[in-house]
Design a protein around this motif. Structure first.
Motif, PDB file in Angstrom:
ATOM      1  N   GLY A   1       0.813  -1.220   0.000  1.00  0.00           N
ATOM      2  CA  GLY A   1       0.000   0.000   0.000  1.00  0.00           C
ATOM      3  C   GLY A   1       0.843   1.266   0.000  1.00  0.00           C
ATOM      4  N   THR A   2       2.020   1.189  -0.591  1.00  0.00           N
ATOM      5  CA  THR A   2       2.883   2.376  -0.615  1.00  0.00           C
ATOM      6  C   THR A   2       3.033   2.875  -2.058  1.00  0.00           C
ATOM      7  OG1 THR A   2       4.881   1.017  -0.785  1.00  0.00           O
ATOM      8  CG2 THR A   2       4.151   1.595   1.434  1.00  0.00           C
TER       9      THR A   2
ATOM     10  N   PRO B   1       6.174   0.537   4.309  1.00  0.00           N
ATOM     11  CA  PRO B   1       4.995   0.880   5.110  1.00  0.00           C
ATOM     12  C   PRO B   1       5.347   1.789   6.287  1.00  0.00           C
ATOM     13  CG  PRO B   1       5.023  -1.468   4.633  1.00  0.00           C
ATOM     14  CD  PRO B   1       6.328  -0.914   4.151  1.00  0.00           C
TER      15      PRO B   1
ATOM     16  N   ASP C   1       1.050   6.523   3.255  1.00  0.00           N
ATOM     17  CA  ASP C   1       0.169   5.386   3.005  1.00  0.00           C
ATOM     18  C   ASP C   1      -1.041   5.559   3.933  1.00  0.00           C
ATOM     19  OD1 ASP C   1       2.272   2.950   4.810  1.00  0.00           O
ATOM     20  OD2 ASP C   1       1.043   4.600   5.556  1.00  0.00           O
TER      21      ASP C   1
END
Lengths: 452, 450
Positions: B343-344, B362, B407
């Motif tokens: 999720g970066t 993260p 993020d």
């Protein structure tokens, strides 16, 4: 084991070197390396060549080459891990080993570099900065021997002359008969250095064993004279030092001392140490290749000068294992090399009706042997051509020195061969050389006959 | 007397541009074998730091080493120089240098920096208070070299910030122009610009051609491009780039053993005759390439294996160009895979990277300092079998800054620099992905564990 005296540092010292150069236990001779094991260790040497020039490029036994390859492989396997966890402790171990070998007081005083040429650049760059930054006055003097190694002469030109310093050469007699002759010339040159009154002699660069022609210089005595005469600093270039002659930093007393380990100390190409006597001026010494370690002291700077192969530096402690397979360890090796090279030199001089370049006590493991005058060596170019001729047509590898005749000298010997003796050498190699020269003389050969 | 010539030591028919026959490409198992000395069980995704060397090039190197040991005098007199010249000629062709005299071989970019900066430093003796411009993220050895040779001689240094994360060349160019103005302020002359071709940390491909052009427009006296990572990861044309000095390491991305680099010195630069190797031998004054070819007795074999390297790369489809293209595609693909999994985001767009890319870590990892980055790297090496360098990026505008990378859980302050070289496999990157996920999930005290 009995200690024995050496005359190689210019005066007699007892060889009680270090506890590290410990002699192997008194065991039956069967535990010492045998002739066939030595043969095997150097089986990679070209067998068709009489390799009597250890002085130029040295040698490395197979077991050390193997140890080095293991280190190289260790890096290649996982270089980051090697860099973060193994490299620096390994270099420190090598430095500690060398410190004990040379009787330095602090491991900080010992840096490891590629070769004596690099060490010269380090010491002389400092001199150049001193001129540039006004600590030395233009015209201040550096003294060196006329027989200083070519690279060192050029380094002095690049870093001292260019920076405004004045260079004075000590003219050395050759052939030479005693240390007194050398000391006399040295004093003369020092006088000249100081003679214009206000200038100072900032640096004396003194060979421990000159390269060509090769002679052992009485360094301890010369260092003493430098101190008496107010020379700022003394740098001893002992490219041929370690493994060839005794190297004791306290005894010699120089400010800077460098020696190659790949010439006479069985290391692979290439590794050398630079010793810097602890003093405020050491802070000013830097490796010319600057990494993030800049400013952390020369030893730390030299231990990381960017990614490269440091395995030759890491394998140094293994050499002791090899040397201790010989009776007397490294000291036994040195002594036998000396005795053998003198014997071989005398054999050749007798066979050719010539002379040696210096008395036995002024040589270590190399000796200059006069070549028959009929060979007609009349220039440096002749020596190179003759050397090539000997290599290509007789299978003999030996460097030749051209000794310029002085005014009014007639019929003198103008060519000298510098023969070396190392553990792998055999009598047959010297008789091969003897016979080659005899044949040349017999055939009426002169250097003039060699094409360009 | 001579052993049979190892064909990998460079026959005349091996040229830089020869493309391999269609049926002769290296197979998967041959490739495994070439790198079988790499430590098994390590996800080695850091080719950028120390590079790699295939077994066949190592074998060629050992062959040269043996030849030296067999008869070193003969090697010195007859073998060394012609073969150094051969390596230099191959490099000359690869980089489009006009004269072979412009190509010297040295140990590494660090050595090249010492050479170039010593020369610059000598000129400063007459022009104190003039300036040097460089990127703030320049390699630490280069920064220290500036301190040792340039600042010490009296120059001032202007540092240019590299925007990071970065979205376009325009951002870099704008910052550079700003820096250049500052360097020229108060009538000062900019004596030197040092420009990275590919920065190290954080790693980004810099628009060097444009920046060199700007330097010329703005009257910068000399330009030195530090391209440590370039050869084997981007195409190099020194005519197009137009710098006075250009250095690249061959052991990073071009399969040489440690260590060898080339330093290109443009002939038309008047200072090129004043450029010397700091280790002075009897060759002093004979030109940098000749000086560098003999700096005392040492192991020159890494400089001799360039022909063997060409043989190796030509076993790949598309040769060196093909390798570069595939490395780039794969590293971008892997970077995107990781960024998506965590999720970066990436630190730069694909077109601004070559065979390395910066991947955001993260925020839950709480990499909050350079020390944290170092410790995370060690932890990944020691406990998870992953070798990858980590970069700490301090927030510029504070927590609330709009443009800070984020993020879902906070600011992204850590980036991993992943590399892709021919020996890498997708499993290496999955291993990294999973290690990070495991650290976040399982390791209870994040501050304590690394």
């Amino acid at each position: 084991m009995a200690t024995h005296d050496h005359h190689l540092n210019g005066d007699t010292i007892t060889n009680s070197t270090t506890n590290l150069a410990k002699k192997p236990k008194l065991s039956p001779s069967s535990t010492f390396i045998t002739a066939s094991e030595i043969q095997s260790e150097f089986s990679h040497h070209d067998p068709s060549i009489a390799r009597i020039n250890n002085g130029s490029f040295g040698c490395c036994p197979a077991s050390i080459v193997k140890a080095q390859q293991l280190l190289q492989l260790q890096f290649l396997r996982q270089p980051d891990h090697f860099y973060f966890n193994h490299l620096r402790p390994g270099i420190l171990e090598s430095r500690t080993f060398i410190k004990q070998l040379i009787n330095a007081h602090h491991v900080d005083e010992v840096s490891i570099v590629d070769n004596a040429t690099t060490a010269a650049a380090i010491v002389l760059q400092r001199t150049a900065w001193a001129f540039a930054e006004g600590r030395f006055d233009k015209g201040d003097v550096a003294i060196m021997l006329h027989y200083a190694y070519g690279a060192v002469k050029k380094s002095i030109e690049a870093y001292v002359t260019r920076a405004g310093g004045c260079v004075i050469e000590v003219q050395l007699p050759f052939p030479v008969n005693s240390n007194d002759e050398i000391v006399h010339e040295f004093r003369k040159a020092l006088e000249k250095g100081k003679e214009h009154g206000r200038r100072r002699v900032r640096l004396a660069v003194i060979d421990h064993i000159t390269s060509m022609p090769s002679v052992v210089i009485p360094v301890k005595e010369l260092v003493g004279i430098c101190r008496e005469e107010g020379v700022d600093q003394v740098f001893v270039d002992a490219a041929h030092g370690i493994g060839c002659t005794d190297v004791d930093m306290q005894d010699i007393g120089a400010d800077f001392y460098t020696s190659n380990l790949h010439k006479w100390f069985f290391c692979p190409p290439s590794v050398a140490f630079l010793y810097c006597r602890k003093s405020p001026s050491c802070l000013d010494l830097h490796h010319p290749v600057v990494s993030h370690e800049y400013g952390n002291g020369l030893a730390v700077e030299s231990a990381w000068i960017g990614t490269r192969d440091y395995s030759a530096q890491l394998v140094v402690p293994k050499v002791l294992e090899f040397a201790n397979r010989f009776e007397g360890g490294i000291d036994g090796i040195k002594k036998r090399n000396h005795d053998n090279v003198v014997e071989m030199g005398q054999m050749l001089a007798k066979a050719w009706g010539t002379n040696l370049g210096c008395p036995p006590e002024m040589c270590a493991t190399m000796i200059m042997v006069g070549l028959p005058a009929s060979l007609g060596i009349s220039s440096e170019l002749d020596t190179m051509k003759l050397r090539t001729h000997l290599r290509d047509n007789f299978g003999v590898e030996v460097p030749i020195y051209y000794r310029v005749p002085k005014d009014e000298e007639v019929g003198v010997i103008t060519g000298y061969a510098r023969i070396s003796y190392q553990v792998y050498n055999k009598v047959e190699e010297y008789t091969k050389f003897r016979d080659a020269v005899n044949q040349l003389v017999c055939d009426g050969f002169t250097c003039a006959l060699l094409s360009k | 007397m001579e052993k049979e010539e190892d064909p990998r030591n460079g026959d005349d028919h091996v040229t830089a541009t020869k493309k391999p026959k269609l049926t002769n490409f290296i197979t998967e198992s041959e490739l495994r074998s070439e790198f079988s000395h790499h430590e098994a069980g390590v996800a080695r995704i850091n080719n950028g730091s120390f590079g790699c060397c295939p077994g066949s090039v190592l074998a060629a190197q050992r062959s040269w080493q043996l030849r030296f040991l067999q008869q070193p005098d003969h090697f010195y007199v007859s073998t060394l120089r012609p073969n150094l010249l051969r390596s230099r000629a191959l490099i000359q062709t690869l980089i489009n240098a006009h004269h072979i005299d412009e190509v010297s071989l040295v140990d590494n970019a660090t050595t090249a920096a010492a050479i170039v900066l010593q020369q610059i430093g000598r000129r400063f003796a007459h022009h104190r208070n003039d300036t040097v411009i460089m990127f703030r993220c320049a390699f630490p050895a280069v920064k220290k070299s500036i301190q040792a040779y340039v600042t010490r001689a009296g120059a001032s240094v202007v540092e240019v910030d590299l925007p990071f994360p970065v979205s376009s060349n325009a951002e870099i160019i704008a910052e550079f122009r700003k820096g250049l103005s500052s360097a020229k302020s108060d009538g000062r002359k900019v004596r030197l610009a040092i420009i990275d071709h590919i920065t190290s940390m954080p790693s980004v491909v810099i628009p060097v051609r444009e920046l060199v052009h700007i330097c010329r427009e703005e009257g910068v006296e000399q330009v030195f491009v530090d391209a440590a990572h370039a050869i084997g990861s981007v195409s190099i044309d020194v005519q197009q780039i137009g710098a006075d000095f250009y250095v690249s390491n061959l052991y990073k991305w071009f399969f040489a053993p440690p260590s060898v680099a080339f330093l290109y010195c443009r002939k038309s630069n008047p200072s090129s005759s004043e450029t010397h190797h700091p280790v002075v031998s009897h060759e002093y004054g004979n030109g940098l390439p000749v000086e560098s070819s003999w700096i005392g007795t040492r192991d020159y074999t890494p400089q001799l294996v360039v022909p063997a390297i060409m043989e190796f790369v030509n076993q790949f489809e598309g040769g060196s160009e093909g390798i570069m293209r595939r490395n780039h595609e794969e590293v971008v693909r892997m970077g995107k895979m990781l960024a998506e999994a965590w999720g970066t985001s990436l630190g730069s767009p694909p077109e601004m990277c070559a065979s390395m890319v910066m991947v955001g870590l993260p925020s839950k990892l709480h990499v909050l300092s350079d020390d944290d980055a170092t410790r995370l790297r060690s932890h990944l090496r020691d406990k998870h079998g992953v070798e990858v360098p980590i970069y700490y990026r301090a927030p510029k505008n504070g927590e609330k800054g709009e443009s800070e990378p984020r993020d879902d859980h906070g600011l992204i302050t850590g980036y991993a620099r992943i590399s892709h070289q021919v020996y890498n496999r997708i499993e290496d990157y999955y291993k990294f992905r999973d290690a990070i996920n495991r650290i976040i999930l399982e390791e209870t005290s994040l501050q304590g564990c690394f």
